[in-house]
Scaffold this motif. Structure first.
Motif, mmCIF file in Angstrom:
data_model
loop_
_atom_site.group_PDB
_atom_site.id
_atom_site.type_symbol
_atom_site.label_atom_id
_atom_site.label_comp_id
_atom_site.label_asym_id
_atom_site.label_seq_id
_atom_site.Cartn_x
_atom_site.Cartn_y
_atom_site.Cartn_z
ATOM 1 N N LEU A 132 6.597 3.778 -5.477
ATOM 2 C CA LEU A 132 6.959 2.375 -5.708
ATOM 3 C C LEU A 132 8.052 2.242 -6.765
ATOM 4 C CD1 LEU A 132 3.360 0.868 -5.727
ATOM 5 C CD2 LEU A 132 4.998 0.853 -3.837
ATOM 6 N N GLU A 133 8.267 3.270 -7.572
ATOM 7 C CA GLU A 133 9.250 3.240 -8.649
ATOM 8 C C GLU A 133 10.641 3.696 -8.197
ATOM 9 O OE1 GLU A 133 7.607 5.786 -11.619
ATOM 10 O OE2 GLU A 133 5.754 4.626 -11.740
ATOM 11 N N VAL A 134 10.754 4.215 -6.991
ATOM 12 C CA VAL A 134 12.017 4.783 -6.511
ATOM 13 C C VAL A 134 12.935 3.667 -6.030
ATOM 14 C CG1 VAL A 134 13.065 6.322 -4.817
ATOM 15 C CG2 VAL A 134 10.874 6.916 -5.857
ATOM 16 N N ASN A 135 14.183 3.679 -6.520
ATOM 17 C CA ASN A 135 15.170 2.674 -6.112
ATOM 18 C C ASN A 135 16.030 3.139 -4.945
ATOM 19 O OD1 ASN A 135 14.442 0.788 -8.091
ATOM 20 N ND2 ASN A 135 15.675 1.848 -9.611
ATOM 21 N N ILE B 113 4.212 14.243 -2.750
ATOM 22 C CA ILE B 113 4.299 12.786 -2.846
ATOM 23 C C ILE B 113 2.909 12.161 -2.718
ATOM 24 C CG2 ILE B 113 5.159 10.704 -1.696
ATOM 25 C CD1 ILE B 113 7.702 12.321 -1.013
ATOM 26 N N LEU B 114 2.090 12.702 -1.827
ATOM 27 C CA LEU B 114 0.747 12.151 -1.626
ATOM 28 C C LEU B 114 -0.185 12.411 -2.809
ATOM 29 C CD1 LEU B 114 0.262 12.951 2.143
ATOM 30 C CD2 LEU B 114 0.372 10.679 1.106
ATOM 31 N N ASN C 185 0.857 -1.180 0.000
ATOM 32 C CA ASN C 185 0.000 0.000 0.000
ATOM 33 C C ASN C 185 0.900 1.240 0.000
ATOM 34 O OD1 ASN C 185 -1.650 2.147 0.610
ATOM 35 N ND2 ASN C 185 -2.811 1.046 2.166
ATOM 36 N N PRO C 186 0.807 2.085 -1.042
ATOM 37 C CA PRO C 186 1.715 3.237 -1.120
ATOM 38 C C PRO C 186 1.578 4.206 0.057
ATOM 39 C CG PRO C 186 0.177 3.225 -2.979
ATOM 40 C CD PRO C 186 -0.059 1.983 -2.192
ATOM 41 N N PHE C 187 0.386 4.344 0.628
ATOM 42 C CA PHE C 187 0.207 5.250 1.760
ATOM 43 C C PHE C 187 0.944 4.732 2.992
ATOM 44 C CE2 PHE C 187 -3.523 6.233 -0.898
ATOM 45 C CZ PHE C 187 -3.234 7.566 -1.132
ATOM 46 N N TYR C 188 0.937 3.418 3.186
ATOM 47 C CA TYR C 188 1.683 2.809 4.282
ATOM 48 C C TYR C 188 3.181 3.033 4.069
ATOM 49 C CZ TYR C 188 3.537 -0.755 7.407
ATOM 50 O OH TYR C 188 4.237 -1.406 8.375
ATOM 51 N N LEU C 189 3.634 2.846 2.837
ATOM 52 C CA LEU C 189 5.047 3.058 2.525
ATOM 53 C C LEU C 189 5.455 4.511 2.727
ATOM 54 C CD1 LEU C 189 5.407 0.883 -0.690
ATOM 55 C CD2 LEU C 189 6.300 0.377 1.587
ATOM 56 N N ILE C 190 4.606 5.441 2.333
ATOM 57 C CA ILE C 190 4.912 6.865 2.509
ATOM 58 C C ILE C 190 5.042 7.202 3.991
ATOM 59 C CG2 ILE C 190 3.996 9.206 2.207
ATOM 60 C CD1 ILE C 190 2.821 8.159 -0.487
ATOM 61 N N GLU C 191 4.174 6.638 4.807
ATOM 62 C CA GLU C 191 4.269 6.872 6.257
ATOM 63 C C GLU C 191 5.573 6.320 6.814
ATOM 64 O OE1 GLU C 191 1.795 6.032 10.383
ATOM 65 O OE2 GLU C 191 1.035 5.255 8.499
ATOM 66 N N GLU C 192 5.956 5.134 6.371
ATOM 67 C CA GLU C 192 7.224 4.554 6.808
ATOM 68 C C GLU C 192 8.410 5.409 6.368
ATOM 69 O OE1 GLU C 192 7.668 0.576 5.373
ATOM 70 O OE2 GLU C 192 6.782 -0.271 7.181
ATOM 71 N N GLU D 158 11.080 7.307 8.758
ATOM 72 C CA GLU D 158 12.479 6.911 8.660
ATOM 73 C C GLU D 158 13.399 8.068 8.270
ATOM 74 O OE1 GLU D 158 15.201 3.838 6.021
ATOM 75 O OE2 GLU D 158 13.049 3.477 6.221
ATOM 76 N N HIS D 159 12.941 8.965 7.410
ATOM 77 C CA HIS D 159 13.822 9.983 6.841
ATOM 78 C C HIS D 159 13.544 11.412 7.317
ATOM 79 C CE1 HIS D 159 15.640 7.118 4.104
ATOM 80 N NE2 HIS D 159 14.432 6.682 3.823
ATOM 81 N N TYR D 160 12.560 11.604 8.151
ATOM 82 C CA TYR D 160 12.198 12.960 8.593
ATOM 83 C C TYR D 160 13.371 13.680 9.238
ATOM 84 C CZ TYR D 160 10.261 16.757 11.313
ATOM 85 O OH TYR D 160 10.039 17.985 11.868
ATOM 86 N N ARG D 161 14.012 13.053 10.212
ATOM 87 C CA ARG D 161 15.095 13.703 10.959
ATOM 88 C C ARG D 161 16.244 14.080 10.022
ATOM 89 N NH1 ARG D 161 15.303 17.037 14.365
ATOM 90 N NH2 ARG D 161 13.433 16.024 15.084
#
Length: 75
Positions: free
Chosen positions: A54-57, A46-47, A5-12, A16-19
């Motif tokens: 999902l395309e980002v490596n 992004i939202l 689910n892209p929304f779940y991934l965006i939250e993760e 993870e990267h906010y700081r």
């Protein structure tokens, strides 16, 4: 909730990267508030197209590039 689910991934990704993004942007702007505004705008973009994530490596470098572009748009 599904890991695909892209929304779940965006939250993760946000958690993870906010700081890192905030410290990076504070270094560029010297402002805590502007850094938060840029991050908020970045994740709002992004939202708008969540499946694109999902395309980002290479997530961290992609986020830094997007943060720089969002900062340029801000100014």
């Amino acid at each position: 909730m599904s890991k695909n689910n892209p929304f779940y991934l965006i939250e993760e990704i946000y958690n993870e990267h906010y700081r890192y993004l905030k410290n990076f942007l504070i270094g560029l702007t010297k402002s805590d508030e502007i850094a938060d505004d840029i991050i908020q705008e970045l994740f709002a973009k992004i939202l708008m197209t969540p499946t694109r994530i999902l395309e980002v490596n290479y997530m961290k470098s992609w986020l830094v590039k997007c943060a720089k572009n969002t900062l340029i748009d801000y100014y």
